[in-house]
Every structure is written in C-alpha cells, then in structure tokens.
Design an enzyme around this catalytic site. Structure first.
Site, PDB file in Angstrom:
ATOM      1  N   LYS A 167       0.841  -1.210   0.000  1.00 40.16           N
ATOM      2  CA  LYS A 167       0.000   0.000   0.000  1.00 40.16           C
ATOM      3  C   LYS A 167       0.874   1.258   0.000  1.00 40.16           C
ATOM      4  O   LYS A 167       0.615   2.206  -0.744  1.00 40.16           O
ATOM      5  CB  LYS A 167      -0.940  -0.013   1.221  1.00 40.16           C
ATOM      6  CG  LYS A 167      -2.055  -1.044   1.088  1.00 40.16           C
ATOM      7  CD  LYS A 167      -2.797  -1.298   2.385  1.00 40.16           C
ATOM      8  CE  LYS A 167      -3.796  -2.448   2.196  1.00 40.16           C
ATOM      9  NZ  LYS A 167      -4.441  -2.883   3.438  1.00 40.16           N
TER      10      LYS A 167
ATOM     11  N   GLN B 161      -4.489  -1.425   9.715  1.00 42.08           N
ATOM     12  CA  GLN B 161      -4.425  -2.757   9.105  1.00 42.08           C
ATOM     13  C   GLN B 161      -5.028  -3.804  10.052  1.00 42.08           C
ATOM     14  O   GLN B 161      -4.645  -3.885  11.211  1.00 42.08           O
ATOM     15  CB  GLN B 161      -2.953  -3.102   8.785  1.00 42.08           C
ATOM     16  CG  GLN B 161      -2.771  -4.401   8.053  1.00 42.08           C
ATOM     17  CD  GLN B 161      -3.357  -4.390   6.639  1.00 42.08           C
ATOM     18  OE1 GLN B 161      -3.249  -3.425   5.897  1.00 42.08           O
ATOM     19  NE2 GLN B 161      -4.022  -5.479   6.274  1.00 42.08           N
TER      20      GLN B 161
ATOM     21  N   ASP C 134     -10.977   2.921   4.148  1.00 33.96           N
ATOM     22  CA  ASP C 134     -11.341   1.505   4.034  1.00 33.96           C
ATOM     23  C   ASP C 134     -12.860   1.341   3.953  1.00 33.96           C
ATOM     24  O   ASP C 134     -13.354   0.295   3.544  1.00 33.96           O
ATOM     25  CB  ASP C 134     -10.838   0.728   5.275  1.00 33.96           C
ATOM     26  CG  ASP C 134      -9.569  -0.072   4.981  1.00 33.96           C
ATOM     27  OD1 ASP C 134      -9.305  -0.333   3.793  1.00 33.96           O
ATOM     28  OD2 ASP C 134      -8.875  -0.434   5.945  1.00 33.96           O
TER      29      ASP C 134
END
Ligand code: NDP
Length: 286
Positions: free
Chosen positions: A53, A97, A120
């Site tokens: 990422k 994460q 997200d």
C-alpha cells in the site's frame, strides 16, 4: 469452454495512472493527498499488505505515513495515534491494518477513525451510508470488483449474483453494491444448506471465504463470471484463491486469477478513496 481471464493487474495499473493525474491536479492546487497506514504487531501477511500500500502511494505521488506499534501496545496508544491522525491536515485517509491483536477492540478502533478519513469504508457511519444508498467511501475490495465487472461490461441489472462469504469487509458490502447495480443477490455463509445449489444459479459468483479451492467447476453455472477474492498461501509458498481455477475456468465465461485479480484492485481503490477524500477536503477549503 475456457474462461477469459479478468486481468486485475492491468486494470489496476490504468486506475492508478488516473489517480496519479488527479494527484498532480491536487498538488497544483496546493494539496498533496496523504494516507496513513497503521500496523500493530508483526503479522507477516499484514506487513506485506502495508508495504504494498505504501509503495503504491509513493508511485502515484501521494504522501504516505507508516506507523508501526508493538504487538503488546495498549489499545489507548492506538486510539491516540488515530486521534492525532484525525486532526492532522496533511492526512486525508487513515487505514488501520486488520486483524488487530486480540487485546484490542477492532470495532472501537475503527469507530475512532474520522468517518471523513475512513478510506477503508469500515466505519459504521460509512457502512450505514452504503446500506442506505448514499456511499461516501466504498470498501476497497468490493469497490474494485465492481470496477472489474464494469470494465468487463458484465450486465448486472437483473442478474443472479451469489456471494459466498458474508464478512463486513468483503461479502456484505459486495452484496450491497451488486444490489444497488440491479442484481438479485444471494449471500451465503457456513450455515447455507446445499451451497452448490446456490452457486449453480449464479450469473456472477463472488467467493470470499478463505477456504482454498472450495468452489469447483461442478458448482458453477456454464458461462458464469467468477470473482475469486480469496488469498491463501499454499504449503509451497504460492498464493491460491478460494476457487479451483483449473475446473472453474473450464465452465465459466470469465474468471479472476489469484494472484493478479482482485488483490491489485483493492490497492488501486484505496488510492482512489484517498484521492477522493483529499478532493472533498480541498473543495471545502475553497
Ligand atoms: P472472514 O473470515 O472474515 O469471512 C469469511 C466468510 O466466509 C464468513 O462469512 C464465513 O461464514 C464464510 N465461509 C467460510 N467458509 C465457508 C464455507 N465453507 N461455505 C460458505 N461460507 C463460508 O474472511 P474475509 O472476508 O476477511 O476474507 C475472505 C478471503 O478473502 C480470505 O482469503 C482473505 O485473505 C481474502 N481477502 C482478499 C482481499 C483482496 O484484496 N483480494 C481483501 C480481503 C480479504 P460465517 O459468517 O458463517 O462464518
């Protein structure tokens, strides 16, 4: 029949190139879009995801910040990091994460992220917005799958879409996006009776279970479009999906490979969401 391969790597490269152009425009107007990625602990797969990422951000010209906390860090320390990032004007997207260590409450952590920076799309407010048809951030994996279906010109209106796997991050938002596109949806889980009877009805079959090779060719309707979200590591170290590619590709009309299918799209859509957040923020400053 031998299925057409839906090339997520190629499509993600096109999307990332478009992102890079939007980043340039934002920079010219005085804003560098910024993404913060927070990792807790040393999980090997999570470290790879975070590295990918950050690398994708740098390549597209976004500013990125990588924050790493020890596996035994108290939850309050993580919440403080998130609160600081919420206030930081150089950061437009925040990603924590997952999975988090067992002593942390993932829902509480996600709810602490500003909904305006929740790239997200997991915050309850963004989940609710998606459910009510007013999405702010679409979760990256299902969003990427919608882009793949769009680029393949798959007709969703009136199609039977079956999703195997009903997690908050993949299956459920996938169902909502497909429903919004006019598909008739069936969402399956471990309690589904006669799974094959469901999957055999699917014009579009999305599989996100984490069970390698569980969907085989005999469970697929001839001509179906198969989206394999699964990322599983085999004993020999190679990655494999939740669909048995060999048998499925003999029956389907199109199929995503693993690797090189949904995975790269997820990262591309994270960049899209971050740039959109920065664009929205810039618009409010005008
Ligand atoms: P979760 O473990 O959170 O959810 C799995 C879902 O699959 C659950 O709803 C579970 O049902 C269902 N399921 C499991 N086994 C079966 C079965 N035999 N029959 C029917 N349903 C079943 O997984 P995630 O959604 O987080 O991830 C799924 C997979 O996708 C993993 O391999 C993950 O690595 C991958 N992934 C890939 C991404 C990418 O970018 N390509 C991004 C995110 C995930 P129940 O609810 O009853 O437990």
């Amino acid at each position: 029949m031998t299925a057409r391969i839906i090339d997520g790597k190629a499509l993600s490269a096109t999307i990332k190139a478009e992102v890079a152009k939007r980043v340039e425009q934002l920079k010219e107007a005085g804003t560098t879009p910024g993404l913060a990625v927070v990792l807790v602990g040393e999980d090997a797969a999570s470290q790879v995801y975070v590295r990918n990422k950050i690398a994708a951000c740098e390549k597209a010209g976004l500013h990125s910040r990588n924050i790493h906390l020890a596996i035994d860090a108290p939850e309050e320390q993580l919440l403080d990091v998130v609160r600081d990032l919420n206030r930081d004007d150089t950061i437009h997207g925040i990603l924590v994460q997952l999975p988090l260590p067992a002593h942390m409450n993932a829902a509480r952590v996600i709810e602490t992220i500003s909904a305006q920076k929740d790239v997200d799309g997991f915050h309850v407010s963004n989940a609710g917005r998606l459910m009510t048809g007013r999405p702010l951030f679409r979760p990256c994996t299902p969003y990427g799958i919608m882009k793949m279906l769009e680029s393949e010109k798959v007709v969703l209106r009136g199609a039977e879409a079956v999703i195997v796997g009903a997690s908050n991050i993949v299956g459920k938002p996938m169902a909502l996006l497909l429903l919004a596109a006019g598909a008739t949806i069936t969402l399956c889980n471990t309690k589904t009776r006669d799974l094959a009877a469901q999957t055999r009805r699917a014009d579009v079959l999305v599989v996100a279970t984490g069970k390698p090779g569980m969907i085989t060719g005999d469970m697929i309707k001839p001509g179906a479009v198969i989206i394999d979200v699964g990322i599983n590591r085999r004993a020999d170290g190679k990655l494999t999906g939740d669909v048995d590619f060999e048998s499925a590709s003999q029956v389907a009309s199109a199929i995503t490979p693993v690797p090189g299918g949904v995975g790269p799209m997820t990262i591309a859509m994270l960049l899209v969401n971050t740039v959109e957040a920065a664009e929205r923020n810039a618009a409010t400053l005008v």
